[in-house]
Design a protein around this motif. Sequence first.
Motif, short mmCIF file in Angstrom:
data_model
loop_
_atom_site.label_atom_id
_atom_site.label_comp_id
_atom_site.label_asym_id
_atom_site.label_seq_id
_atom_site.Cartn_x
_atom_site.Cartn_y
_atom_site.Cartn_z
N CYS A 125 0.83 -1.16 -0.07
CA CYS A 125 0.03 0.13 0.07
C CYS A 125 0.97 1.32 -0.03
O CYS A 125 0.41 2.19 -0.61
N ASN A 134 0.43 3.80 -3.06
CA ASN A 134 -0.03 5.15 -2.55
C ASN A 134 0.87 6.27 -3.25
O ASN A 134 0.50 7.44 -3.32
N GLU A 147 -2.25 8.82 -7.89
CA GLU A 147 -3.21 9.73 -7.14
C GLU A 147 -4.37 8.82 -6.80
O GLU A 147 -4.83 9.02 -5.60
N LYS A 148 -4.42 7.72 -7.39
CA LYS A 148 -5.55 6.86 -7.05
C LYS A 148 -5.54 5.47 -7.96
O LYS A 148 -4.96 5.72 -8.84
N HIS A 149 -5.76 4.38 -7.20
CA HIS A 149 -5.72 3.10 -8.01
C HIS A 149 -6.95 2.24 -7.47
O HIS A 149 -7.54 2.28 -6.58
N LYS A 150 -6.91 1.17 -8.56
CA LYS A 150 -8.02 0.22 -7.91
C LYS A 150 -7.31 -1.30 -8.63
O LYS A 150 -6.87 -1.54 -9.67
N GLY A 201 -4.72 2.48 -12.58
CA GLY A 201 -4.12 3.50 -11.79
C GLY A 201 -3.90 4.99 -12.52
O GLY A 201 -4.12 5.08 -13.64
N GLN A 202 -4.00 6.03 -11.58
CA GLN A 202 -4.07 7.42 -11.99
C GLN A 202 -2.74 8.12 -11.46
O GLN A 202 -2.31 8.02 -10.40
N LYS A 203 -2.04 8.40 -12.68
CA LYS A 203 -0.71 9.13 -12.56
C LYS A 203 -0.84 10.42 -13.45
O LYS A 203 -1.10 10.36 -14.64
#
Length: 187
Positions: A106, A110, A114-117, A152-154
Amino acid sequence: MKIISSLLFLLFISFYSYSQSKLEIEERIKKGEAPPLAQKFIDSLHFSSKIKWFVEQDYDRKTYEAKTKSEGKKYSIEFDTLGKIEDIEVEIKWHQIPIAVRKNICQRLNADFEKHKIKKIQTQYSGSSADLLNLKTSIENLIIKYEIVLKGQKKSQILFYEYLFSKEGEFEEESQFDFRNTDHLEY
């Protein structure tokens, strides 16, 4: 079929030179098209469920993969072109990873996103052929890693990634992943 394969390969090469991401082209094959050594290994595991065979091509190598379900678990068994076993991957759920390992994973995810699934988690076992044959009864001599596929968002860009972590949750490898072939997740 050769024309489609050639076009996919050209697309694959151009995509690779542009983005440096991981692209796997996976194609279903018949058992008889897999290396005999790989077939023999799978036969000796005595899976009761149907085995599906695939040939997988990435940027610089080709592998064979057998996929099946057994006792409620999804298995992916990967071989080189000569049929020598490379690893066995077993799909698991997030809660099956030890808490301390999850914490390490994690922290890395993290920090990277920025966010991920998380979409898929596999325990990856590697070692000698004899030790891998005994996977169902003993993991004592095997190398254990966790492979995580996520969305994921980068920098406001959303892509798929594949991460590899050690048994302790230490980061080992990251690659962008391109799901062009839906066969990749089929069992």
